[in-house]
Every structure is written in C-alpha cells, then in structure tokens.
Scaffold this active site. Structure first.
Site, short mmCIF file in Angstrom:
data_model
loop_
_atom_site.label_atom_id
_atom_site.label_comp_id
_atom_site.label_asym_id
_atom_site.label_seq_id
_atom_site.Cartn_x
_atom_site.Cartn_y
_atom_site.Cartn_z
N ASP A 24 0.79 -1.42 0.07
CA ASP A 24 -0.06 0.03 -0.01
C ASP A 24 1.02 1.18 -0.02
O ASP A 24 2.07 1.36 0.46
CB ASP A 24 -1.02 0.13 1.37
CG ASP A 24 -1.99 0.85 0.95
OD1 ASP A 24 -2.20 1.27 -0.09
OD2 ASP A 24 -3.08 0.97 2.01
N HIS A 41 3.04 3.33 -8.79
CA HIS A 41 2.99 1.69 -9.11
C HIS A 41 4.35 1.47 -10.08
O HIS A 41 4.84 0.19 -9.64
CB HIS A 41 1.77 1.67 -10.13
CG HIS A 41 0.34 1.67 -9.44
ND1 HIS A 41 0.19 0.92 -8.25
CD2 HIS A 41 -0.70 2.33 -9.97
CE1 HIS A 41 -1.14 1.57 -7.89
NE2 HIS A 41 -1.42 2.20 -8.89
N LEU A 135 13.32 -18.71 -3.16
CA LEU A 135 12.23 -18.01 -2.76
C LEU A 135 11.20 -18.09 -3.75
O LEU A 135 11.39 -18.08 -5.04
CB LEU A 135 12.57 -16.64 -2.67
CG LEU A 135 11.38 -15.48 -2.58
CD1 LEU A 135 10.84 -15.85 -0.77
CD2 LEU A 135 11.48 -14.26 -2.72
#
Length: 245
Positions: A24, A41, A135
């Site tokens: 956020d 973004h 990962l």
C-alpha cells in the site's frame, strides 16, 4: 515505528518461512512526489525486486504480494490498464536477475481475467523459473480472499458430487488443500505498508495465525532495512497459536 536506522541483529533460526505483503502507498507516494499516480505503481515494482532478493538471501521460502485485487477493477480504467502493463515492465527488467538468484515465480487468483498479453508475459515468467528452488515469489493477481474461499468450497462440493470425497471427511486440512496457496508454507508474517490497518480481503484463511505488522513506510520506499526491521519486530513476539506460554 519505534525502531529506526539500526543494524538489526536477526536470529537466522527464526526467519519467517512465508511473508505476505499488502503493498500500500503507491498513489500516496506519487502525490507526495508530485507525480501522476501511475508513477507510484512503477516505483513500487522496484520495491518488489529489492524485497524479494533480500528475502531470498535471508532464507524466506515464500513471499506473496497483493498485486491486484478483485476489487481493483473499480479504479479508473487508465490506472487499471497501466497496472496490467506492469508485469511486462517488471519481468523485462528483472527476470534474468530473478533466475540468477534462483527465485521461482508463481501466481494465485484469476489470471485468466487479465488481458491476454498480460497472461502471456506472466505465464512465460512462471515457465522460465519453474525449476528454481529458492524463494517462491507469488503474485496475488486478480485475487480476493473471500473469492478464494468460495473457489475452494466449489472444488470440494464438486468432489463430493462426484463421490470422490465424503462430507464427513471434510476438515480444515482438506479445505486448506483446495485453496490456491495449497503448495505454499503457512503465512508467518503479514506486512502492510503505508500505515493502513486493515486486511482488504487478502488471504483471509491463511492469516488466521500470522503475525501482523502495519508499517508506516510507503511501499515504493520499502527496502532491505525496512524488511530487516519488520522481521526483527516479528522475532520479538511470542507465537503461541492459541496455546499457553
């Protein structure tokens, strides 16, 4: 946050196996920098790269990022369209580095609802990294927690209908195995950036016993030091899973 600019001495035997991020603050960051909101973004993708590579170094097994929710379609069309173009920007810049660092790309959600060009780019990244063993970088893309629970329920109901599963055999483990995250470790830590304090329909089942950290840092500013700080905070907590001390 009380902890600032410290050299956080992490317990490498207590690194969360799965960290989930609500990323956020992209639009707030853009406004603060007098940029159009889409630029936030754009900068946020850089934070994904930074955090993923550092999480991989620390031995985190999975990192799920809330990239686009089922509710985000309510945003202005030009912003939605820009977000759908971000995977091409992200993977064209970083896929080689992610492959070199043994990171595997996965998605949860309804990728099939994205534009075909976006689907193609993400599927190629998944295929290019399918043999990586480090990962697991999971993009929750066109994802909603309530929708996922309905999705799992429908899958179970279909198996019952086909006599593949008895009603009395349905338990938490069976339900969990039908979720989109079935092949991922349980979420240990959920971090939401920008100081907002809500879950916003993210991983509602999976967060039942996760630790929550609501970090004031805006997502484009999230870096390795902030990640270390939040893991350090996580390590100071006692996880009892409903039991006593």
């Amino acid at each position: 946050m009380a902890l600032e600019n410290e050299d956080y001495q992490l317990d490498m035997n207590n690194i969360p196996k799965h960290i989930a991020f609500i990323m956020d603050g992209n639009r707030t960051w853009a406004r603060a920098h007098h940029k159009p909101k889409y630029f936030g973004h754009h900068e946020g993708t850089k934070a994904i790269r930074r955090v993923a590579l550092e999480a991989n170094k620390l031995g985190v097994k999975a990192m799920t990022v809330y990239a686009f929710s089922t509710e985000n379609f309510k945003r202005e069309a030009n912003e939605v369209n820009y977000i759908f173009k971000l995977p091409e920007e992200f993977f064209s810049k970083y896929i080689k580095e992610l492959i070199d660092n043994n990171v595997q790309i996965l998605t949860i959600g309804h990728l099939e609802l994205a534009p075909e060009s976006t689907q193609k780019i993400i599927k190629r990244a998944i295929d290019d990294t399918k043999n990586n063993t480090g990962l697991k970088l999971v993009f929750a893309f066109i994802y909603g927690g309530r929708d996922e629970i309905v999705y799992a329920t429908k899958r179970i109901a279909q198996e019952v209908k086909e006599d593949k599963l008895a009603i009395d055999d349905i338990n938490e483990e069976v339900f969990e195995s039908h979720l989109m995250t079935a092949n991922l470790p349980p979420v240990d830590l959920m971090i939401r950036s920008s100081g907002e304090v809500r879950l916003s329909n993210f991983l509602l089942w999976q967060l039942s016993y996760a630790e929550f950290i609501f970090d004031d840092t805006l997502w484009p500013d999230f870096d390795e030091n902030v990640l270390h700080r939040d893991i350090y905070i996580y390590q100071q907590r006692s996880r009892r899973f409903g039991g006593g001390k």
